[in-house]
Each structure stands twice: as C-alpha cells, then as structure tokens.
Scaffold this active site. Structure first.
Site, PDB file in Angstrom:
ATOM      1  N   GLU A 193      67.040 -67.645  40.591  1.00  0.00           N
ATOM      2  CA  GLU A 193      68.206 -68.532  40.652  1.00  0.00           C
ATOM      3  C   GLU A 193      69.476 -67.821  41.103  1.00  0.00           C
ATOM      4  O   GLU A 193      70.289 -68.394  41.845  1.00  0.00           O
ATOM      5  CB  GLU A 193      68.427 -69.196  39.288  1.00  0.00           C
ATOM      6  CG  GLU A 193      67.515 -70.383  39.015  1.00  0.00           C
ATOM      7  CD  GLU A 193      66.145 -69.987  38.516  1.00  0.00           C
ATOM      8  OE1 GLU A 193      65.370 -70.875  38.144  1.00  0.00           O
ATOM      9  OE2 GLU A 193      65.830 -68.758  38.514  1.00  0.00           O
ATOM     10  N   GLU A 213      59.994 -71.152  33.912  1.00  0.00           N
ATOM     11  CA  GLU A 213      60.602 -71.781  32.740  1.00  0.00           C
ATOM     12  C   GLU A 213      59.638 -72.758  32.069  1.00  0.00           C
ATOM     13  O   GLU A 213      59.626 -72.883  30.842  1.00  0.00           O
ATOM     14  CB  GLU A 213      61.898 -72.472  33.153  1.00  0.00           C
ATOM     15  CG  GLU A 213      62.979 -71.453  33.509  1.00  0.00           C
ATOM     16  CD  GLU A 213      64.222 -72.076  34.100  1.00  0.00           C
ATOM     17  OE1 GLU A 213      65.327 -71.695  33.674  1.00  0.00           O
ATOM     18  OE2 GLU A 213      64.097 -72.938  34.990  1.00  0.00           O
TER      19      GLU A 213
END
Length: 254
Positions: free
Chosen positions: A128, A108
């Site tokens: 995730e 990210e």
C-alpha cells in the site's frame, strides 16, 4: 457463477473465493457474499472449523480497483467490515489456504484467519505505501500481532513482498506445502481441530485473541468466567469418560 462458494462436510466449512478472472479481487457484492458465508458458517452446528481458499493461481489481489472505479463502492460489508471479514472474523477457527499471491487486501484477508497453510508458490506483502496508501484493512493492526514488531514494520514500510520460505521463518504461516495442495492440507489440519470439543475450541480461540492486551496480573481472573463454563460442561465430562474408556468422545457442544 457465484463469486463465493460455500460447502460443509465432515464438520468443516469451505469458503472459496471464485473470481479467478480478476485474481479473486474483492468488490462490494463479493464482500457481502463473504460476510454471508461467514454468517452461515457461524450459524451451522455441523460446521466446527472453516477453510478460506480460492480458485485459480492467486489467493486474492485485494480490492477490485476496476469495479471501484466504476461504482465508487468500497468492498465493505455492513456487518463484518472490509472484504466481508476483517473487522469481525468468525468466532469459530478459520484457516486460510493460500496458493500464489496474497498481497495488500489479500494478505489482510489471510491475517483475519487464525491459521495460514501456504503453498510453496505463495507470496505475501502489503504494498500500500508504494501507492500512497496505508494497509488499513487490518494489515498494520494484525501483522505486528502475528510476527515481531521489527519484521512487521519492515514489511509495512518497504511494501516489498516476501516469499513463503521467509514467511515460514518469521512465523507468519503455519505450514508450507506443495503447490496445488494448500486446500487439501488445510482440510487435514481442520479435521484435527474439528475432532475436538467445539465449545472448548471456541473458548480457547477467544482467550488467545483477547488475552493479548490483558495485564498478566489480571489474566487468570479474566479467563476464569470463560474456562469455568467449559470445565462444567457436558463435553468436559464426556472427554474425561472417553479417555478412561479408551474411545472417541461424542461431543454435544453443551
């Protein structure tokens, strides 16, 4: 030692994550330090392009879970959001130089940059969902803007990492280089960008980012206020003169 290093040379700012002992995981103080480094990058007229890199064999493991378990502080900057970058990246171009793994928050962070130069040992992924979470620091938002929806969906929903070869194949990274040379190659790329007119570069970046959601029928009208300023600038005249006179332009950012 400082968790984030900052240096400017030859028009290029280098921001270095410097926590190799925790795989460059980001805690709250580090997020604030990244945010501060980006603020300095934005403010300095002698910094036209930035490189975000890291020390050690891992680009970033994302959130520092050990630190969070102790302090309950999430790695969020008050002004730039998660990891000190993901909600408000710089207006100037920023290149991620990735060695080793960039998983979860590490990816990210790289996605918040404009370009990615990756070493042949790099690995990317958003694991995730394997931990009962969602890649909410820009992963599910930015990845479909960088690659096709179908491929982004596969990476997001499986949580499985991909190697640098696959990342290059699907257009996630700009260049693949030898291990240990990502920062050097990113600097070479940054030097090419830094040689261009700063105002034109910033405006071009802004338009590439913002025009994604514009209806095409309105696109030329919407870009006109931005491109008109550049067209009427001193640097635009200087660029034309330098071309005719066969010399390097001297930019004034005006």
């Amino acid at each position: 030692m400082s968790a984030v290093l900052f240096d400017v040379a030859d028009g290029i700012a280098t921001i270095t994550l410097n926590r190799p002992e925790v795989r460059n995981a980001i805690d709250r103080p580090t997020a604030e330090a990244i945010s501060a480094a980006l603020d300095e990058f934005e403010a300095r007229e002698d910094a036209r392009v930035g490189i975000l890199t890291a020390t050690g064999p891992v680009f970033s493991a994302g959130m520092d879970l050990k630190a969070f378990s102790k302090t309950r502080e999430r790695p969020i900057s008050a002004t730039r959001g998660g990891f000190g970058i993901v909600e408000r990246p710089p207006t100037k171009p920023l290149i991620a130089a990735v060695e080793g793994k960039a998983l979860g928050g590490g990816l990210e962070i790289a996605l918040a940059c404009d370009l990615i130069v990756a070493a042949e040992n790099a690995e990317f992924g958003l694991p995730e969902v394997k931990r009962g979470l969602v890649a909410a620091a820009g992963g599910v938002l930015r990845l479909p803007r960088r690659i096709s929806r179908a491929l982004a969906m596969e990476i997001v929903l499986t949580g499985e990492p991909i190697g640098v070869g696959r990342a290059a194949e699907i257009g996630l990274v700009n260049r693949v280089v030898l291990a240990g040379t990502a920062a050097k190659e990113a600097r070479a790329l940054a030097a090419v960008i830094a040689a261009n007119a700063p105002m034109a570069v910033r405006t071009a970046k802004l338009l590439v980012d913002q025009s994604v959601d514009w209806p095409f029928a309105e696109a030329f009208t919407r870009q006109a206020p931005h491109t008109d300023i550049v067209r009427s600038s001193h640097d635009a005249s200087e660029g034309a003169r330098a071309f005719v006179e066969k010399r390097a332009p001297v930019w004034t950012n005006s």
